[in-house]
Design a protein around this motif. Sequence first.
Motif, PDB file in Angstrom:
ATOM      1  N   PHE A  70       0.849  -1.188   0.000  1.00  7.35           N
ATOM      2  CA  PHE A  70       0.000   0.000   0.000  1.00  7.35           C
ATOM      3  C   PHE A  70       0.881   1.233   0.000  1.00  7.35           C
ATOM      4  O   PHE A  70       2.036   1.195   0.413  1.00  7.35           O
ATOM      5  CB  PHE A  70      -0.984   0.005   1.169  1.00  7.35           C
ATOM      6  N   THR A  71       0.329   2.310  -0.476  1.00  6.22           N
ATOM      7  CA  THR A  71       1.091   3.534  -0.631  1.00  6.22           C
ATOM      8  C   THR A  71       1.400   4.172   0.719  1.00  6.22           C
ATOM      9  O   THR A  71       0.623   4.069   1.657  1.00  6.22           O
ATOM     10  CB  THR A  71       0.341   4.542  -1.528  1.00  6.22           C
ATOM     11  N   ASP A  72       2.544   4.827   0.761  1.00  6.07           N
ATOM     12  CA  ASP A  72       2.857   5.643   1.932  1.00  6.07           C
ATOM     13  C   ASP A  72       2.656   7.124   1.596  1.00  6.07           C
ATOM     14  O   ASP A  72       3.034   7.996   2.359  1.00  6.07           O
ATOM     15  CB  ASP A  72       4.275   5.376   2.432  1.00  6.07           C
ATOM     16  N   LYS A  73       2.062   7.357   0.415  1.00  9.23           N
ATOM     17  CA  LYS A  73       1.740   8.702  -0.079  1.00  9.23           C
ATOM     18  C   LYS A  73       2.974   9.575  -0.278  1.00  9.23           C
ATOM     19  O   LYS A  73       2.876  10.783  -0.323  1.00  9.23           O
ATOM     20  CB  LYS A  73       0.741   9.419   0.840  1.00  9.23           C
ATOM     21  N   GLU A  75       4.696   9.708  -2.947  1.00 10.05           N
ATOM     22  CA  GLU A  75       4.554  10.219  -4.311  1.00 10.05           C
ATOM     23  C   GLU A  75       3.118  10.691  -4.475  1.00 10.05           C
ATOM     24  O   GLU A  75       2.194   9.887  -4.410  1.00 10.05           O
ATOM     25  CB  GLU A  75       4.864   9.109  -5.315  1.00 10.05           C
ATOM     26  N   PRO A  76       2.900  11.966  -4.667  1.00 11.09           N
ATOM     27  CA  PRO A  76       1.529  12.489  -4.713  1.00 11.09           C
ATOM     28  C   PRO A  76       0.775  12.189  -6.015  1.00 11.09           C
ATOM     29  O   PRO A  76      -0.368  12.594  -6.152  1.00 11.09           O
ATOM     30  CB  PRO A  76       1.742  13.994  -4.540  1.00 11.09           C
ATOM     31  N   LEU A  77       1.361  11.463  -6.924  1.00  9.93           N
ATOM     32  CA  LEU A  77       0.727  11.227  -8.215  1.00  9.93           C
ATOM     33  C   LEU A  77      -0.093   9.940  -8.272  1.00  9.93           C
ATOM     34  O   LEU A  77      -0.546   9.565  -9.340  1.00  9.93           O
ATOM     35  CB  LEU A  77       1.791  11.215  -9.318  1.00  9.93           C
ATOM     36  N   ASN A  78      -0.300   9.282  -7.144  1.00 14.72           N
ATOM     37  CA  ASN A  78      -1.041   8.027  -7.168  1.00 14.72           C
ATOM     38  C   ASN A  78      -2.553   8.231  -7.062  1.00 14.72           C
ATOM     39  O   ASN A  78      -3.291   7.250  -6.986  1.00 14.72           O
ATOM     40  CB  ASN A  78      -0.549   7.098  -6.050  1.00 14.72           C
ATOM     41  N   GLY A  79      -3.006   9.475  -7.086  1.00 14.43           N
ATOM     42  CA  GLY A  79      -4.445   9.718  -6.987  1.00 14.43           C
ATOM     43  C   GLY A  79      -4.960   9.168  -5.672  1.00 14.43           C
ATOM     44  O   GLY A  79      -4.328   9.320  -4.635  1.00 14.43           O
ATOM     45  N   ASN A  80      -6.085   8.496  -5.720  1.00 16.45           N
ATOM     46  CA  ASN A  80      -6.667   7.903  -4.521  1.00 16.45           C
ATOM     47  C   ASN A  80      -6.460   6.392  -4.460  1.00 16.45           C
ATOM     48  O   ASN A  80      -7.090   5.723  -3.646  1.00 16.45           O
ATOM     49  CB  ASN A  80      -8.158   8.242  -4.445  1.00 16.45           C
ATOM     50  N   TYR A  81      -5.595   5.871  -5.333  1.00 14.55           N
ATOM     51  CA  TYR A  81      -5.293   4.437  -5.299  1.00 14.55           C
ATOM     52  C   TYR A  81      -4.352   4.174  -4.130  1.00 14.55           C
ATOM     53  O   TYR A  81      -3.322   4.825  -3.996  1.00 14.55           O
ATOM     54  CB  TYR A  81      -4.668   3.984  -6.614  1.00 14.55           C
TER      55      TYR A  81
END
Length: 127
Positions: A70-73, A75-81
Amino acid sequence: MKTILTLCAALVLIAVLAPGASAQDGNVYRHLVAFEFKKSATEHHYMEVIGDFMALKDQIDGIVSIEWGFTDKAEPLNGNYTHAFLVTFTNKEAMEAYLPHPAHLAFKEVIQKRVKNVFVLDYAVVE
């Protein structure tokens, strides 16, 4: 649209660098899936989806591996995925057999209750 394209590029890079089978093993195929969960989804729902997805490896022939994260956010380009899965298949035929498999279809019914959007990218591994 730019967000989706950037997400695609990042996920393909991750997928290409993933351990497991390679193109030398005979046209290995990968199935990259990213989920945007519904706002109503709870931690229990996340774990249900993850567990059901991971169980597909033991239910469907031709799956070499399934990994997830899961994303750690950062990179802000992952949208809401927020959650990504990488399924490695022995070959294209195994991937094509996976799509209509009853276990996969049952899993799709589960995620329809929990997931708002799904992004999928299927590709042959090239080295």
